[in-house]
Design a protein around this motif. Structure first.
Motif, mmCIF file in Angstrom:
data_model
loop_
_atom_site.group_PDB
_atom_site.id
_atom_site.type_symbol
_atom_site.label_atom_id
_atom_site.label_comp_id
_atom_site.label_asym_id
_atom_site.label_seq_id
_atom_site.Cartn_x
_atom_site.Cartn_y
_atom_site.Cartn_z
ATOM 1 N N LEU A 1 0.845 -1.191 0.000
ATOM 2 C CA LEU A 1 0.000 0.000 0.000
ATOM 3 C C LEU A 1 0.879 1.239 0.000
ATOM 4 C CD1 LEU A 1 -2.586 -1.163 2.686
ATOM 5 C CD2 LEU A 1 -2.674 -1.491 0.205
ATOM 6 N N LYS A 2 0.293 2.386 -0.312
ATOM 7 C CA LYS A 2 1.055 3.632 -0.344
ATOM 8 C C LYS A 2 0.395 4.664 0.560
ATOM 9 C CE LYS A 2 3.259 6.960 -3.333
ATOM 10 N NZ LYS A 2 4.138 7.364 -2.285
ATOM 11 N N CYS A 3 1.199 5.232 1.434
ATOM 12 C CA CYS A 3 0.708 6.310 2.288
ATOM 13 C C CYS A 3 0.583 7.555 1.417
ATOM 14 C CB CYS A 3 1.686 6.556 3.434
ATOM 15 S SG CYS A 3 1.217 7.941 4.488
ATOM 16 N N TYR A 4 -0.611 8.143 1.394
ATOM 17 C CA TYR A 4 -0.808 9.329 0.549
ATOM 18 C C TYR A 4 -0.966 10.618 1.350
ATOM 19 C CZ TYR A 4 -5.827 8.997 1.502
ATOM 20 O OH TYR A 4 -7.054 8.947 2.113
ATOM 21 N N ALA A 5 -1.093 10.509 2.676
ATOM 22 C CA ALA A 5 -1.233 11.725 3.479
ATOM 23 C C ALA A 5 -0.908 11.444 4.936
ATOM 24 C CB ALA A 5 -2.656 12.274 3.378
ATOM 25 N N VAL A 6 -0.212 12.385 5.549
ATOM 26 C CA VAL A 6 0.043 12.367 6.988
ATOM 27 C C VAL A 6 -0.431 13.711 7.512
ATOM 28 C CG1 VAL A 6 1.798 12.238 8.805
ATOM 29 C CG2 VAL A 6 2.029 10.821 6.743
ATOM 30 N N GLU A 7 -1.164 13.685 8.620
ATOM 31 C CA GLU A 7 -1.784 14.903 9.137
ATOM 32 C C GLU A 7 -1.886 14.818 10.653
ATOM 33 O OE1 GLU A 7 -6.300 16.823 8.854
ATOM 34 O OE2 GLU A 7 -5.723 15.248 7.472
ATOM 35 N N GLU A 8 -1.710 15.942 11.320
ATOM 36 C CA GLU A 8 -1.944 15.997 12.757
ATOM 37 C C GLU A 8 -3.287 16.664 13.000
ATOM 38 O OE1 GLU A 8 -0.067 17.771 16.858
ATOM 39 O OE2 GLU A 8 1.296 17.222 15.232
ATOM 40 N N VAL A 9 -4.090 16.043 13.847
ATOM 41 C CA VAL A 9 -5.371 16.617 14.256
ATOM 42 C C VAL A 9 -5.178 17.026 15.715
ATOM 43 C CG1 VAL A 9 -7.868 16.293 14.408
ATOM 44 C CG2 VAL A 9 -6.563 15.059 12.656
ATOM 45 N N ALA A 10 -4.794 18.283 15.913
ATOM 46 C CA ALA A 10 -4.367 18.777 17.221
ATOM 47 C C ALA A 10 -5.431 18.618 18.298
ATOM 48 C CB ALA A 10 -3.927 20.231 17.112
ATOM 49 N N ASP A 11 -6.683 18.939 17.982
ATOM 50 C CA ASP A 11 -7.710 18.875 19.030
ATOM 51 C C ASP A 11 -8.041 17.447 19.449
ATOM 52 O OD1 ASP A 11 -9.104 18.400 16.604
ATOM 53 O OD2 ASP A 11 -10.979 19.073 17.506
ATOM 54 N N GLN A 12 -7.667 16.468 18.633
ATOM 55 C CA GLN A 12 -7.866 15.064 18.995
ATOM 56 C C GLN A 12 -6.576 14.425 19.519
ATOM 57 O OE1 GLN A 12 -10.037 12.791 16.002
ATOM 58 N NE2 GLN A 12 -11.108 14.647 15.394
ATOM 59 N N VAL B 1 -3.792 13.554 17.998
ATOM 60 C CA VAL B 1 -3.452 12.390 17.195
ATOM 61 C C VAL B 1 -2.781 12.815 15.891
ATOM 62 C CG1 VAL B 1 -5.669 12.228 15.980
ATOM 63 C CG2 VAL B 1 -4.380 10.167 16.400
ATOM 64 N N LYS B 2 -1.889 11.968 15.432
ATOM 65 C CA LYS B 2 -1.274 12.103 14.109
ATOM 66 C C LYS B 2 -1.832 10.955 13.281
ATOM 67 C CE LYS B 2 3.340 11.874 12.017
ATOM 68 N NZ LYS B 2 4.764 11.697 12.370
ATOM 69 N N THR B 3 -2.223 11.250 12.043
ATOM 70 C CA THR B 3 -2.822 10.222 11.188
ATOM 71 C C THR B 3 -2.000 10.022 9.923
ATOM 72 O OG1 THR B 3 -4.213 11.769 9.967
ATOM 73 C CG2 THR B 3 -5.143 10.839 11.986
ATOM 74 N N ALA B 4 -2.073 8.823 9.404
ATOM 75 C CA ALA B 4 -1.494 8.512 8.093
ATOM 76 C C ALA B 4 -2.556 7.709 7.343
ATOM 77 C CB ALA B 4 -0.214 7.707 8.225
ATOM 78 N N PHE B 5 -2.771 8.049 6.077
ATOM 79 C CA PHE B 5 -3.808 7.384 5.291
ATOM 80 C C PHE B 5 -3.214 6.568 4.153
ATOM 81 C CE2 PHE B 5 -6.355 10.646 7.330
ATOM 82 C CZ PHE B 5 -7.527 9.964 7.601
ATOM 83 N N LEU B 6 -3.781 5.374 3.981
ATOM 84 C CA LEU B 6 -3.438 4.473 2.878
ATOM 85 C C LEU B 6 -4.766 4.013 2.281
ATOM 86 C CD1 LEU B 6 -1.718 3.327 5.718
ATOM 87 C CD2 LEU B 6 -0.272 2.717 3.811
ATOM 88 N N LYS B 7 -4.765 3.603 1.024
ATOM 89 C CA LYS B 7 -6.006 3.159 0.383
ATOM 90 C C LYS B 7 -5.911 1.703 -0.037
ATOM 91 C CE LYS B 7 -9.313 5.895 -1.688
ATOM 92 N NZ LYS B 7 -9.913 6.562 -2.796
ATOM 93 N N VAL B 8 -7.027 0.992 0.146
ATOM 94 C CA VAL B 8 -7.193 -0.369 -0.345
ATOM 95 C C VAL B 8 -8.484 -0.332 -1.143
ATOM 96 C CG1 VAL B 8 -7.496 -2.788 0.267
ATOM 97 C CG2 VAL B 8 -6.139 -1.309 1.741
ATOM 98 N N GLY B 9 -8.387 -0.303 -2.463
ATOM 99 C CA GLY B 9 -9.581 -0.121 -3.278
ATOM 100 C C GLY B 9 -10.190 1.229 -2.949
ATOM 101 N N GLU B 10 -11.445 1.240 -2.552
ATOM 102 C CA GLU B 10 -12.127 2.484 -2.198
ATOM 103 C C GLU B 10 -12.108 2.762 -0.695
ATOM 104 O OE1 GLU B 10 -13.243 4.769 -4.428
ATOM 105 O OE2 GLU B 10 -12.238 3.405 -5.800
ATOM 106 N N VAL B 11 -11.591 1.810 0.090
ATOM 107 C CA VAL B 11 -11.575 1.959 1.546
ATOM 108 C C VAL B 11 -10.208 2.459 1.994
ATOM 109 C CG1 VAL B 11 -11.816 0.740 3.756
ATOM 110 C CG2 VAL B 11 -13.285 0.123 1.834
ATOM 111 N N LYS B 12 -10.223 3.365 2.961
ATOM 112 C CA LYS B 12 -8.982 3.899 3.506
ATOM 113 C C LYS B 12 -8.630 3.203 4.817
ATOM 114 C CE LYS B 12 -10.769 8.195 2.643
ATOM 115 N NZ LYS B 12 -10.973 9.576 3.028
ATOM 116 N N ILE B 13 -7.347 3.118 5.072
ATOM 117 C CA ILE B 13 -6.810 2.693 6.357
ATOM 118 C C ILE B 13 -6.245 3.961 6.985
ATOM 119 C CG2 ILE B 13 -5.069 1.301 7.549
ATOM 120 C CD1 ILE B 13 -7.133 -0.448 6.168
#
Length: 134
Positions: free
Chosen positions: A29-40, A42-54
């Motif tokens: 899989l390929k990570c396409y975005a990393v983002e920090e959500v300060a109010d939560q 948390v730091k997130t990283a997104f990958l896609k499997v078909g139409e569903v994201k991890i």
């Protein structure tokens, strides 16, 4: 409530940097975005499997919900997120009307600028459920 698809699966990790080689080098899989959500907190990283994201979730503070989840031995799937077509606010009202315990009483801004809200796992068969709106 009209659910169109699974928006993403949230997976709690201690470190995105340590987890990404498995998802990218082993699963391809390929990570396409990393983002920090300060109010939560948390730091997130997104990958896609078909139409569903991890969504990999790394705590940025010891008092974040992800840090607490990991402390209790909860590694792996943290939540399932569903995309609702008729709006998160409407879905929350419908869920509350049906006796579902709400974590969020109103939609709030989440990662990828989605409107989100969570339903409590004590009333959702043990699964932390996130409702999302694009």
């Amino acid at each position: 409530m009209k659910i169109s698809h699974i928006e993403h699966l949230g997976i709690a990790v201690e470190s995105i940097e340590a987890a990404l080689p498995y998802y990218e080098n082993v699963l391809g899989l390929k990570c396409y975005a990393v983002e920090e959500v300060a109010d939560q907190k948390v730091k997130t990283a997104f990958l896609k499997v078909g139409e569903v994201k991890i969504e990999l979730l790394e705590p940025t503070s010891p008092d974040s919900t992800i840090a607490k989840f990991l402390e209790k031995g909860g590694r792996g799937v943290h939540h399932v997120a569903f995309c609702v077509e008729d709006g998160v606010a409407n879905a929350l009202a419908e869920c509350e009307e049906k006796g579902i315990r709400l974590i969020d009483k109103a939609p709030r801004l989440g990662a990828e600028k989605l409107q989100i809200a969570f339903l409590h796992p004590k009333t959702t068969c043990g699964v932390l459920t996130e409702l999302c709106e694009h």
